[in-house]
Design a protein around this motif. Structure first.
Motif, mmCIF file in Angstrom:
data_model
loop_
_atom_site.group_PDB
_atom_site.id
_atom_site.type_symbol
_atom_site.label_atom_id
_atom_site.label_comp_id
_atom_site.label_asym_id
_atom_site.label_seq_id
_atom_site.Cartn_x
_atom_site.Cartn_y
_atom_site.Cartn_z
ATOM 1 N N GLY A 1 1.014 -1.119 0.140
ATOM 2 C CA GLY A 1 0.146 -0.055 -0.008
ATOM 3 C C GLY A 1 0.855 1.111 0.170
ATOM 4 N N PRO A 2 0.564 2.171 0.728
ATOM 5 C CA PRO A 2 1.391 3.471 0.894
ATOM 6 C C PRO A 2 2.617 3.351 1.792
ATOM 7 C CG PRO A 2 -0.686 3.641 2.420
ATOM 8 C CD PRO A 2 -0.559 2.377 1.794
ATOM 9 N N PHE A 3 2.945 2.172 2.443
ATOM 10 C CA PHE A 3 4.116 1.937 3.354
ATOM 11 C C PHE A 3 5.244 1.352 2.619
ATOM 12 C CE2 PHE A 3 0.265 1.582 5.944
ATOM 13 C CZ PHE A 3 0.297 2.913 6.779
ATOM 14 N N HIS A 4 6.346 2.192 3.134
ATOM 15 C CA HIS A 4 7.713 1.221 2.933
ATOM 16 C C HIS A 4 7.660 0.073 3.782
ATOM 17 C CE1 HIS A 4 9.457 4.890 0.994
ATOM 18 N NE2 HIS A 4 9.055 5.502 1.868
ATOM 19 N N ALA A 5 8.127 -1.087 2.895
ATOM 20 C CA ALA A 5 8.223 -2.374 3.423
ATOM 21 C C ALA A 5 9.331 -3.181 3.592
ATOM 22 C CB ALA A 5 6.922 -3.163 2.790
ATOM 23 N N TYR A 6 9.430 -4.163 4.471
ATOM 24 C CA TYR A 6 10.799 -4.832 4.499
ATOM 25 C C TYR A 6 10.143 -6.390 4.598
ATOM 26 C CZ TYR A 6 15.085 -6.828 6.199
ATOM 27 O OH TYR A 6 16.168 -7.562 6.711
ATOM 28 N N ASP A 7 10.396 -7.262 3.554
ATOM 29 C CA ASP A 7 10.380 -8.595 3.517
ATOM 30 C C ASP A 7 10.969 -9.485 4.557
ATOM 31 O OD1 ASP A 7 9.289 -11.015 2.625
ATOM 32 O OD2 ASP A 7 9.889 -10.759 0.453
ATOM 33 N N PHE A 8 10.322 -9.634 5.729
ATOM 34 C CA PHE A 8 11.223 -10.020 6.739
ATOM 35 C C PHE A 8 11.630 -11.485 6.394
ATOM 36 C CE2 PHE A 8 11.221 -12.026 11.022
ATOM 37 C CZ PHE A 8 12.160 -10.903 11.787
ATOM 38 N N PHE A 9 10.668 -12.469 6.139
ATOM 39 C CA PHE A 9 11.159 -13.922 5.674
ATOM 40 C C PHE A 9 11.823 -13.973 4.285
ATOM 41 C CE2 PHE A 9 7.897 -14.737 9.271
ATOM 42 C CZ PHE A 9 8.785 -15.110 10.145
ATOM 43 N N SER A 10 11.856 -12.874 3.490
ATOM 44 C CA SER A 10 12.190 -12.885 2.173
ATOM 45 C C SER A 10 11.351 -13.930 1.417
ATOM 46 C CB SER A 10 13.617 -13.426 2.046
ATOM 47 O OG SER A 10 14.549 -12.376 2.812
ATOM 48 N N ASP A 11 10.192 -14.283 1.527
ATOM 49 C CA ASP A 11 9.380 -14.896 0.703
ATOM 50 C C ASP A 11 7.762 -14.125 0.451
ATOM 51 O OD1 ASP A 11 8.190 -15.172 3.112
ATOM 52 O OD2 ASP A 11 8.416 -17.375 3.532
ATOM 53 N N GLY A 12 7.802 -12.901 1.142
ATOM 54 C CA GLY A 12 6.460 -12.315 0.936
ATOM 55 C C GLY A 12 5.234 -12.815 1.843
ATOM 56 N N SER A 13 5.637 -13.392 2.774
ATOM 57 C CA SER A 13 4.692 -13.983 3.789
ATOM 58 C C SER A 13 4.435 -13.133 4.978
ATOM 59 C CB SER A 13 5.063 -15.545 4.212
ATOM 60 O OG SER A 13 6.131 -15.291 5.012
ATOM 61 N N PHE A 14 5.524 -12.254 5.321
ATOM 62 C CA PHE A 14 5.332 -11.278 6.275
ATOM 63 C C PHE A 14 6.260 -10.194 6.195
ATOM 64 C CE2 PHE A 14 6.627 -10.105 10.827
ATOM 65 C CZ PHE A 14 5.623 -9.614 11.065
ATOM 66 N N TYR A 15 5.693 -8.761 6.113
ATOM 67 C CA TYR A 15 6.338 -7.694 6.068
ATOM 68 C C TYR A 15 6.583 -7.022 7.227
ATOM 69 C CZ TYR A 15 5.295 -8.744 0.778
ATOM 70 O OH TYR A 15 5.135 -9.425 -0.179
ATOM 71 N N LEU A 16 7.491 -6.117 7.570
ATOM 72 C CA LEU A 16 7.443 -4.945 8.399
ATOM 73 C C LEU A 16 7.226 -3.630 7.762
ATOM 74 C CD1 LEU A 16 10.411 -6.136 10.798
ATOM 75 C CD2 LEU A 16 7.745 -6.473 11.038
ATOM 76 N N LEU A 17 6.232 -2.881 8.227
ATOM 77 C CA LEU A 17 5.959 -1.626 7.722
ATOM 78 C C LEU A 17 6.629 -0.326 8.569
ATOM 79 C CD1 LEU A 17 2.240 -2.347 6.642
ATOM 80 C CD2 LEU A 17 4.223 -3.007 5.529
ATOM 81 N N ASP A 18 6.890 0.503 7.817
ATOM 82 C CA ASP A 18 7.458 1.717 8.320
ATOM 83 C C ASP A 18 6.220 2.711 8.867
ATOM 84 O OD1 ASP A 18 9.313 3.965 9.272
ATOM 85 O OD2 ASP A 18 9.505 4.582 7.318
ATOM 86 N N THR A 19 5.815 2.661 9.980
ATOM 87 C CA THR A 19 4.619 3.527 10.500
ATOM 88 C C THR A 19 5.288 4.512 11.529
ATOM 89 O OG1 THR A 19 4.288 1.515 11.931
ATOM 90 C CG2 THR A 19 3.163 1.712 9.964
ATOM 91 N N PRO A 20 5.896 5.380 11.431
ATOM 92 C CA PRO A 20 6.471 6.354 12.539
ATOM 93 C C PRO A 20 5.421 7.400 13.054
ATOM 94 C CG PRO A 20 7.135 7.153 10.392
ATOM 95 C CD PRO A 20 6.352 5.872 10.121
ATOM 96 N N GLY A 21 5.694 7.929 13.804
ATOM 97 C CA GLY A 21 4.792 9.056 14.801
ATOM 98 C C GLY A 21 4.428 8.664 16.087
ATOM 99 N N HIS A 22 4.294 7.809 16.460
ATOM 100 C CA HIS A 22 3.943 7.293 18.004
ATOM 101 C C HIS A 22 5.117 7.451 18.655
ATOM 102 C CE1 HIS A 22 2.266 5.574 21.399
ATOM 103 N NE2 HIS A 22 2.979 4.555 21.605
ATOM 104 N N THR A 23 6.018 6.658 17.849
ATOM 105 C CA THR A 23 7.693 6.684 18.570
ATOM 106 C C THR A 23 8.805 6.732 17.498
ATOM 107 O OG1 THR A 23 7.961 4.328 18.726
ATOM 108 C CG2 THR A 23 6.999 5.250 20.684
ATOM 109 N N THR A 24 9.793 7.188 17.569
ATOM 110 C CA THR A 24 10.884 6.784 16.573
ATOM 111 C C THR A 24 10.947 5.357 16.155
ATOM 112 O OG1 THR A 24 12.009 9.011 17.417
ATOM 113 C CG2 THR A 24 13.190 7.144 15.948
#
Length: 370
Positions: free
Chosen positions: A181-204
């Motif tokens: 979607g609109p978020f920068h993503a990181y493919d955590f397991f390198s297979d597209g099964s689980f992404y981490l998303l850059d969602t700042p604001g609440h904390t650094t």
């Protein structure tokens, strides 16, 4: 040509996902601590859980997203957190470490490759020391610079040095063009099964998770962390306004057929979409704008921008947005050791989405009487 979805995600594998009831129950959270503008008749949030998630890749790698609150917080946290915890006045209860819940469910802690902190706050970090040193700790960008060193090296730190001693600390960079979607993503397991998303604001360095739960169609659980604290921070939205046919029964009504997701015959006294929309209008908000803005965040304008981005996911029928402190999740979903992959087929997302409106019934009644 297929129509572009509101929340596009690259294709990938399916992760196995479980929602963990960490046993945390946080009561006594007054409205002004988390939500503005004031809504008369809504003076406190319901008792809040703090959810954790177990995610397993098709290759067997396991990660935990958030650890909630440790079993013995006053003896686990750094002094600065203990002081704030006692001063808060919250009615906090926790029965078990997440690590013990996993063991009770038959999970060998040595099989947990990663613990991911959405952010560094006390109700998400648990006690990483309950996991073997082979379990890495994963955090968002800027974490180390902003929050380390820990206590006692820094006497005022809210984290302990011992959380990191002899343990791999991995800080996620969002440096590739990959997006969900609109978020920068990181493919955590390198297979597209689980992404981490850059969602700042609440904390650094606040990060969210996105787990693919099925293919054909692709469905996802969006692990929101504290991207927002309450469903009224993200709902309604221009992408998904309150359904016109929604009916919420008034408490103590003898009629039981009005449901939050809108099915059933209207019953006398039932609260409708127009009633809820008026709660926004009288506070100079749009009918399709979230009821509240966030209060607790290091960068509130940025936090609000992140919430607006997340509205695109929350409005997608194939994405279940799950905030860490949503009590309605535990009223509907099956929790660990069961899995949550069938959430859409079982209707959990639909049942939870507008369930928070029941919290606002008193506000509607105050509004009607004014």
């Amino acid at each position: 040509m297929s129509q572009r979805r509101l929340f596009d995600v690259p294709p990938g594998a399916v992760a196995r996902v479980s929602i963990i009831d960490s046993t945390v129950r946080l009561g006594g959270v007054l409205d002004f601590l988390l939500v503005i503008p004031k809504l008369e008749g809504f003076d406190a949030l319901p008792t809040l859980p703090s959810l954790s998630f177990l995610i397993e890749s098709p290759t067997g790698k396991k990660a935990l997203f958030d650890l909630a609150v440790p079993f013995d917080p006053l003896n686990s946290y750094a002094p600065a957190v203990v002081e704030a915890f006692l001063a808060s006045g919250f009615d906090a209860r926790v029965d078990k470490h997440v690590a013990d819940i996993l063991k009770d469910g038959g999970v060998n802690l040595n099989s947990i490759n990663s613990v991911i902190w959405s952010h560094y706050h006390y109700d998400h970090i648990g006690d990483i020391r309950t996991f073997p040193l082979t379990t890495e700790l994963v955090v968002g960008p800027g974490f180390s610079k902003a929050y380390l060193p820990g206590y006692p090296t820094n006497p005022n730190s809210t984290l302990r040095d011992s959380y990191f001693t002899n343990r791999t600390l991995r800080e996620i960079p969002f440096i590739t063009p990959l997006r969900a979607g609109p978020f920068h993503a990181y493919d955590f397991f390198s297979d597209g099964s689980f992404y981490l998303l850059d969602t700042p604001g609440h904390t650094t360095g606040h990060i969210a998770g996105l787990a693919r739960t099925t293919t054909n169609p692709d469905t996802f659980i969006f692990l929101g962390g504290d991207l927002c604290h309450y469903s009224g921070h993200i709902r309604p939205s221009p992408y998904k306004p309150i359904p016109p046919g929604i009916k919420v029964p008034v408490p103590n009504s003898n009629h039981s057929h009005g449901h939050v997701h809108g099915a059933g015959i209207p019953c006398p006294g039932a609260i409708t979409a127009k009633d809820f929309e008026h709660l926004n209008i009288k506070r100079n908000r749009k009918p399709d704008e979230p009821f509240f803005d966030p209060v607790l965040g290091e960068d509130l304008p940025l936090m609000k921008e992140t919430i607006i981005k997340a509205e695109t996911a929350d409005a997608d029928s194939d994405v279940w947005f799950v905030a860490a402190h949503d009590p309605k999740i535990l009223e509907v979903a099956e929790v660990f050791p069961k899995t949550a992959n069938a959430w859409k087929r079982k209707g959990w997302g639909e049942k939870v989405h507008w369930a928070f409106l029941k919290d606002l019934v008193s506000a509607v009644e105050v509004d009607r009487d004014s």
